[in-house]
Design an enzyme around this catalytic site. Structure first.
Site, PDB file in Angstrom:
ATOM      1  N   PRO A  48      48.936  96.567  68.664  1.00  0.00           N
ATOM      2  CA  PRO A  48      48.072  96.402  67.488  1.00  0.00           C
ATOM      3  C   PRO A  48      47.644  94.952  67.315  1.00  0.00           C
ATOM      4  O   PRO A  48      48.471  94.047  67.385  1.00  0.00           O
ATOM      5  CB  PRO A  48      48.974  96.860  66.333  1.00  0.00           C
ATOM      6  N   THR A  50      44.940  92.624  64.812  1.00  0.00           N
ATOM      7  CA  THR A  50      43.984  92.542  63.712  1.00  0.00           C
ATOM      8  C   THR A  50      42.668  91.928  64.191  1.00  0.00           C
ATOM      9  O   THR A  50      42.667  90.903  64.869  1.00  0.00           O
ATOM     10  CB  THR A  50      44.578  91.679  62.582  1.00  0.00           C
ATOM     11  N   GLN A 130      48.471 102.375  62.840  1.00  0.00           N
ATOM     12  CA  GLN A 130      49.546 101.498  62.365  1.00  0.00           C
ATOM     13  C   GLN A 130      49.431 101.310  60.856  1.00  0.00           C
ATOM     14  O   GLN A 130      48.423 100.812  60.347  1.00  0.00           O
ATOM     15  CB  GLN A 130      49.523 100.135  63.048  1.00  0.00           C
ATOM     16  N   HIS A 211      54.561  99.393  60.638  1.00  0.00           N
ATOM     17  CA  HIS A 211      54.772  97.962  60.892  1.00  0.00           C
ATOM     18  C   HIS A 211      55.954  97.489  60.051  1.00  0.00           C
ATOM     19  O   HIS A 211      55.851  97.330  58.845  1.00  0.00           O
ATOM     20  CB  HIS A 211      53.510  97.183  60.520  1.00  0.00           C
ATOM     21  N   GLY A 212      57.074  97.261  60.741  1.00  0.00           N
ATOM     22  CA  GLY A 212      58.269  96.802  60.045  1.00  0.00           C
ATOM     23  C   GLY A 212      58.742  95.453  60.540  1.00  0.00           C
ATOM     24  O   GLY A 212      59.949  95.179  60.548  1.00  0.00           O
ATOM     25  N   HIS A 214      57.742  90.936  61.482  1.00  0.00           N
ATOM     26  CA  HIS A 214      56.984  89.708  61.264  1.00  0.00           C
ATOM     27  C   HIS A 214      56.976  89.194  59.825  1.00  0.00           C
ATOM     28  O   HIS A 214      56.124  88.394  59.454  1.00  0.00           O
ATOM     29  CB  HIS A 214      55.532  89.873  61.751  1.00  0.00           C
ATOM     30  N   TYR A 216      56.443  90.958  57.080  1.00  0.00           N
ATOM     31  CA  TYR A 216      55.671  91.766  56.141  1.00  0.00           C
ATOM     32  C   TYR A 216      56.635  92.586  55.268  1.00  0.00           C
ATOM     33  O   TYR A 216      57.854  92.393  55.324  1.00  0.00           O
ATOM     34  CB  TYR A 216      54.686  92.648  56.900  1.00  0.00           C
TER      35      TYR A 216
END
Length: 407
Positions: A48, A50, A130, A211-212, A214, A216
């Site tokens: 993924p 951005t 994602q 997304h778990g 970095h 976040y």
């Protein structure tokens, strides 16, 4: 890790690299893999990334072609760029100033994503959505709902002395303490993941990726630097997995049997040198509850996929995840290039012939899939070139911000 137990080596890419599958060493990369009900034609996954092309949450008109080109050029699985879940504080300006981020709620955004999925399928590919909530990383006062309070387990953005690429303006805005999330806030976000997962299923996605990592939102519940709660959502590392587990269960509940991938990491945007866990025992405490909650694939996000995860072993982070949970894993970080992601922000990066290292690790059972990021930004035909031995592309720093020719 190699069959002999030695650390995974790296080699520079040269103009005389290989001939078509000139390299029998690449065969493991091109073997099929079954992930739940989804059969992947090979082990190569588009990680993924951005792209910042959305207008009012709707992906740009060229995004369908952008993903289709990668699918028809041989990528086994595409994981979409982060899609903001249906929550007011899910998206805003991030550490690198990124804006124009996509969502999957609302008729226009849903229709565009369905077009994207249809184009990927027409190109012979598979695509997972994602699901993303920026949590503490979202700059207050930004995004589609600037008045919404950014979500933080304990009101903390992160450590004040971390190694980060964020601007001084961003840091001044995010380091102000905010109120911790309430029980109501937590329930709302979990429900938002469920709504977005249901929309992804309706749009025809082949799977769901959570997304778990970095720093976040989900990762901020894992990390002691951002979760100092003493209620049921904090405490020991295993206890700090509760929020993620509830998200996974909700996504599983509405997902209609679609496979679920879960991305985790040591490093954080708040601190590139952060370590969430320092031992296999701690990693087991983190991952096993997530596996029990319903994860089908662990995406171990590192900046260099081949490096050992812990002192005393050459096993990689993805390798440990597979060893401890018995669940399929994906490694990611640095495939195709001489230097890792962070160094790409400082200057151009040369191509490197390290895909064979990933192939060898797959053959040895270290991990099952390999994620490719910058290489597929640089060239949508990268997989085909790897297969045939054609010259692989270098990476220009400007590729992070310039529009791709098909976006």
């Amino acid at each position: 890790m190699t069959a002999t137990g030695k650390p995974l080596p790296l080699a520079p890419h040269g103009p005389d690299f290989g001939n078509p599958l000139a390299s029998s060493q690449l065969i493991p990369l091109f073997s099929p893999f079954k992930l739940g009900p989804v059969m992947l034609p090979n082990r190569i996954v588009m990680a993924p990334m951005t792209r910042c092309t959305a207008t009012e949450g709707v992906p740009g008109e060229g995004v369908a072609n952008y993903y289709r080109r990668r699918a028809e050029n041989g990528v086994g699985l595409i994981i979409s760029e982060g899609i903001g879940v249906d929550h007011a504080a899910a998206l805003g300006t991030g550490t690198l100033g990124e804006t124009n981020l996509p969502v999957l709620h609302g008729a226009r955004a849903f229709t565009r994503w369905k077009e994207i999925v249809d184009q990927v399928h027409a190109g012979g590919g598979r695509i997972f959505a994602q699901l993303w909530h920026q949590g503490p990383v979202r700059m207050p006062g930004t995004g589609p709902h600037p008045d919404a309070l950014s979500c933080r387990p304990s009101g903390r953005w992160g450590p004040l002395c971390g190694n980060t690429s964020a601007s001084a303006q961003y840091l001044a805005a995010v380091r102000v303490q905010t109120p911790p999330m309430t029980e109501s806030d937590i329930a709302d976000v979990i429900a938002a993941y469920g709504r977005t997962a249901a929309n992804a299923r309706s749009a025809g996605f082949d799977g769901l990726a959570i997304h778990g990592a970095h720093g976040y939102l989900i990762d901020s519940f894992f990390w002691a630097a951002t979760n100092a709660r003493n209620d049921a959502w904090g405490g020991s590392l295993r206890a700090r997995t509760r929020f993620a587990c509830e998200v996974i269960k909700e996504v599983r509940r509405v997902g209609g049997g679609l496979p679920i991938a879960f991305r985790f990491s040591q490093w954080k945007l708040q601190n590139y040198e952060a370590r969430l866990v320092d031992s296999p025992t701690s990693l087991e405490a983190l991952l096993c509850p997530l596996a029990e909650a319903g994860v089908d694939l662990f995406d171990a996000s590192t900046r260099q996929f081949h490096l050992p995860a812990f002192t005393g072993s050459v096993r990689t982070l993805a390798g440990w995840a597979k060893h401890l949970t018995g669940i399929a894993t994906m490694a990611v970080g640095g495939v195709g290039f001489s230097h890792e992601l962070k160094e790409s922000f400082a200057g151009d990066v040369l191509a490197a012939d390290n895909a064979k290292v990933a192939a060898q690790a797959i053959e040895c059972g270290e991990f099952d899939l390999i994620g490719i990021g910058r290489a597929l930004l640089a060239d949508p035909a990268w997989v085909g070139k790897l297969r045939t031995g054609a010259l692989l592309p270098n990476f220009r720093t400007s590729m992070f911000t310039e529009a791709n020719q098909d976006l």
